[in-house]
Design a protein around this motif. Structure first.
Motif, mmCIF file in Angstrom:
data_model
loop_
_atom_site.group_PDB
_atom_site.id
_atom_site.type_symbol
_atom_site.label_atom_id
_atom_site.label_comp_id
_atom_site.label_asym_id
_atom_site.label_seq_id
_atom_site.Cartn_x
_atom_site.Cartn_y
_atom_site.Cartn_z
ATOM 1 N N LYS A 27 -17.007 -40.454 35.695
ATOM 2 C CA LYS A 27 -18.155 -40.280 36.597
ATOM 3 C C LYS A 27 -17.942 -40.957 37.941
ATOM 4 C CE LYS A 27 -21.718 -39.560 33.120
ATOM 5 N NZ LYS A 27 -22.627 -40.262 32.207
ATOM 6 N N SER A 34 -14.056 -33.447 40.266
ATOM 7 C CA SER A 34 -13.843 -32.157 40.925
ATOM 8 C C SER A 34 -12.818 -31.313 40.152
ATOM 9 C CB SER A 34 -13.463 -32.400 42.392
ATOM 10 O OG SER A 34 -12.217 -31.888 42.691
ATOM 11 N N GLY A 38 -16.844 -30.161 38.649
ATOM 12 C CA GLY A 38 -18.123 -30.803 38.990
ATOM 13 C C GLY A 38 -19.096 -30.878 37.823
ATOM 14 N N ASP A 39 -18.720 -30.333 36.699
ATOM 15 C CA ASP A 39 -19.653 -30.234 35.576
ATOM 16 C C ASP A 39 -19.253 -31.185 34.454
ATOM 17 O OD1 ASP A 39 -21.361 -29.533 33.584
ATOM 18 O OD2 ASP A 39 -20.963 -27.371 33.732
ATOM 19 N N LEU A 40 -20.046 -32.262 34.287
ATOM 20 C CA LEU A 40 -19.687 -33.266 33.286
ATOM 21 C C LEU A 40 -20.500 -33.138 31.998
ATOM 22 C CD1 LEU A 40 -19.127 -36.459 35.477
ATOM 23 C CD2 LEU A 40 -17.562 -34.601 34.917
ATOM 24 N N ASN A 41 -21.254 -32.071 31.904
ATOM 25 C CA ASN A 41 -21.996 -31.871 30.662
ATOM 26 C C ASN A 41 -21.077 -31.325 29.586
ATOM 27 O OD1 ASN A 41 -24.561 -32.623 31.713
ATOM 28 N ND2 ASN A 41 -24.478 -30.700 32.895
ATOM 29 N N GLU A 42 -21.341 -31.741 28.380
ATOM 30 C CA GLU A 42 -20.596 -31.241 27.225
ATOM 31 C C GLU A 42 -19.084 -31.357 27.371
ATOM 32 O OE1 GLU A 42 -22.081 -27.524 25.543
ATOM 33 O OE2 GLU A 42 -23.632 -27.608 27.093
ATOM 34 N N GLY A 61 -14.082 -29.537 29.951
ATOM 35 C CA GLY A 61 -15.497 -29.284 30.209
ATOM 36 C C GLY A 61 -15.707 -27.787 30.368
ATOM 37 N N SER A 63 -16.311 -26.137 33.006
ATOM 38 C CA SER A 63 -15.794 -25.521 34.231
ATOM 39 C C SER A 63 -14.406 -26.023 34.632
ATOM 40 C CB SER A 63 -16.739 -25.776 35.406
ATOM 41 O OG SER A 63 -18.075 -25.772 35.009
#
Ligand SMILES: Nc1ncnc2c1ncn2[C@@H]1O[C@H](COP(=O)(O)OP(=O)(O)O)[C@@H](O)[C@H]1O
Ligand SMILES: Nc1ncnc2c1ncn2[C@@H]1O[C@H](COP(=O)(O)OP(=O)(O)O)[C@@H](O)[C@H]1O
Ligand SMILES: [Mg+2]
Ligand SMILES: [Mg+2]
Ligand SMILES: [Mg+2]
Ligand SMILES: [Mg+2]
Ligand SMILES: [Mg+2]
Lengths: 425, 425
Positions: A27, A34, A38-42, A61, A63
């Motif tokens: 994070k 990047s 940019g997507d740190l979910n799951e 992740g 993306s």
């Protein structure tokens, strides 16, 4: 090059991460974020754990994906009782970048580096990428392997040598990499010393290889040769070598070949890289009989390995000499264009250079083979042969070949002769 | 290590001194004052001015004396048009101290060093000390010379090599001296490159040597050999070598021998030092016919030089091997005691090592001879022969011998054979 505000989180600037704390770390590292789109979910995070020295996390992740490698200040597979500078990550990063610039097709991109944390984030080589050694054990042919590895070695070695560089640039680079002294020390110990003496780290298929191991310790001519190779390793700053170029440092698909893990890199003899690769190919060859079964006698595959050995050297030779010819006007320090000013002279210089390099490579190939059979770190090629007697037989033939190779390497004139000698073992 | 408040006096931290400003400088350098016995009245200061690169002041007072050497940021004998880092003084100081610690009998004591000013103050070697080259031209025998120089070379080279040091210490020292890159660059240029190509810096006894010089540029085998020697010089960090060990870097009396001027020092091939000395002895030998006159045909003296050549190598060999045997338990990196664990094995290792070193030394000796005849910097041995035709004849024989030596060096098995070959020229 990125850096995180680690002073706040980790007062000493360093903390060993695990699968949980890695998320927090990521994070605060925008370049990794990047790379993950940019997507740190799951995020799925998995430590790979098949390496000997370091921790490697695969982070996937929705993306994007990334590999995060962290060096701890000791050797992973031994533990804290064997300290090892985490600065090795710095040298690994430097060489991933330098070799990557020279040969981008065969080196994964580095996204991020944090020196205090000894962390490198790089491109995740997703399946179907597999560690070459595992592919060789499984009996899978990689038709472009020799082509790719010869390209990687020719470009990285040529462009970091005095054939291309001025002595001034060379000396500056050499000095920088002398800092990787602990990694070199490990090689000096486990490749060039321990296999030739009593050492509590040595292991071998006992009792089958007991007399072989003893005879190595008593082999005067072998010990003379290995001492010469060790001095070459310690003294000769010929090019920026990978330093650990075995088949476990290469990831492959049918179409692509990627070199990872240059944490042992420094300015050393070119033959150490070429020999590491050839030696590990030869180990893979001698292990095949142990992997043969009713469904596959591995005879065709053994021939493919032999072809790959021959092609690797021959293609390397041709590519290296081509680079030399193409860059002749650049005039590296070793052969200035206004001294080496006739085609005949250049051909003679190249022949001598390539012949010496071939002999060095064979010597180091032999050293790398021997240490994998009687030293601390073994190879899966043999370890995965569950019938111990069969395994010992494969190891013995490898040893026999390697000893002969180290002692008579200067008599070999071509890769064809090398392959014939393997066949005659 | 001393330092003066130079920020006040010299805003840039550096100022080229002269005989007048040196007095002021000395006043602010307590270690120099103390070497002068504390008495600065009636100082006599004289710049020696026979060196090529630097300024050397002899400072004599009523109660003591000192030599003050300053490096300017260019080459003295060329001028500001050829810049050269004054950091060379730092490396000269380091090596005077390191070699001095290893062989105090043959290295003058350093009293003081100022890095910003590039100044070294050291023991003044008063008359009857004379530069060895001048003694050789005058036909003076130095009965202890071979003894002393073999001692100096054996101790400084052995103890800074992997025969004695761990690879870790060695790599750290190597890195430090890689900073002396400009001095190495000068050697690469004037010893290994320019003599073998057209270069405006080259000089020779024209027209007598015109065809000789041309034939060097066209000598394929010579150019192949010199390229190998150059690579060895650039790549092989074998020991902390003096780097400029000709007969102009040695001061002698009948009983004492002192080595000065290691500003070219770095971790390089041992043979470069041994070869520099042997090569310059051989030049002195071939120059003798030019110095012969009715009063002295120099025949006896020529024989003494030949004996000195033979003794220098043989004594070096014996002392070096003795140090190896005496320090066997220390276990340097190259030949660990528990691998090299029988007398037979050690003898074989030593024989091979010394044979390779002899061949390297002969190659470098030849390179150093050639460059002194057709390159930028000539030697007084020949320059002081005023009859140009005679001088050219001496130079031609030297060249002929040096070319043969470089090309066939690996066939020589002993110093006796070397001397026979000189006699047959
Ligand atoms: N960029 C990558 N992409 C995919 N897997 C990787 C990558 N880097 C490393 N790995 C996996 O992690 C393992 C260990 O990595 P490696 O760099 O060899 O670590 P070590 O230095 O501990 O040997 C490799 O064998 C491979 O399976
Ligand atoms: N310690 C010393 N004692 C006496 N004379 C010295 C001393 N050092 C240098 N000299 C004299 O100064 C000359 C030049 O010194 P040197 O160190 O060789 O300078 P350079 O680096 O310019 O060649 C020497 O040839 C010698 O005559
Ligand atoms: Mg690895
Ligand atoms: Mg690794
Ligand atoms: Mg050879
Ligand atoms: Mg000098
Ligand atoms: Mg000098």
């Amino acid at each position: 090059m990125g850096s995180i505000p680690s002073d706040d989180k980790y007062p000493l600037g360093f903390k060993a991460l695990d699968e949980n704390s890695l998320v927090e770390y990521i994070k605060s590292a925008p370049q990794i974020v990047s790379a993950l789109g940019g997507d740190l979910n799951e995020l799925s995070i998995k430590e790979v754990g098949d390496g000997n020295l370091n921790f490697v996390y695969i982070v996937v992740g929705p993306s994007g994906s990334v590999v995060v490698k962290q060096a701890l200040p000791y050797i992973r597979c031994v533990g804290e009782s064997w300290p090892l500078s985490k600065e090795r990550a710095f040298f690994e990063m430097l060489t991933l970048k330098r070799h990557g610039a020279l040969c981008p097709t065969h080196v994964p991109e580095v996204y991020y580096f944090d020196r205090a944390m000894a962390i490198i984030a790089m491109r995740y080589l997703k399946p179907p990428y597999v560690i070459l050694r595992k592919g060789l054990i499984a009996g899978i042919e990689y038709p472009l392997l020799a082509q790719h590895m010869s390209e990687y070695m020719a470009r990285t070695l040529f462009f970091t040598s005095l054939l291309y560089c001025s002595a001034k640039d060379h000396r500056n680079s050499v000095a920088k990499f002398l800092g990787n002294v602990e990694q070199c020390g490990l090689t000096e110990l486990v490749v060039f010393s321990d296999p030739y003496r009593l050492s509590s780290s040595n292991r071998w298929s006992s009792p089958y290889l007991d007399t072989d191991v003893q005879s190595i310790r008593e082999d005067i001519h072998l010990k003379l040769e290995v001492a010469q190779l060790k001095s070459l390793f310690c003294e000769r700053a010929q090019a920026l070598i990978h330093g650990d170029l075995h088949t476990g440092s290469i990831m492959v698909t049918e179409n692509s070949t990627q070199v990872i893990d240059p944490e042992f890199s420094f300015y050393g003899p070119m033959g150490f890289d070429i020999g590491a690769l050839l030696g590990n190919f030869i180990l893979a060859y001698f292990a095949q009989d142990g992997h043969a079964d009713e469904s596959n006698d591995r005879q065709v595959y053994k021939q493919w390995i032999l072809n790959t050995i021959e092609d690797t050297w021959n293609l390397f030779h041709d590519k290296f000499v081509s680079l030399w010819n193409e860059n002749n006007h650049i005039s590296g320090e070793a052969y200035p264009a206004d001294v080496f000013n006739t085609p005949q002279l250049n051909i003679l210089a190249q022949n001598k250079y390539m012949q010496d390099l071939f002999h060095d490579s064979l010597g180091f190939a032999a050293a790398k083979m021997i240490r994998r059979i009687v030293g601390i770190a073994h190879v899966e090629d043999f370890e995965s042969i569950h019938n111990v007697q069969k395994r010992a037989y494969c190891e013995q033939r490898s040893l026999q070949f390697a000893k002969m190779l180290m002692k008579t390497r200067n008599k070999f004139e071509s890769a064809t002769q090398l392959v014939s000698a393997i066949l005659q073992t």
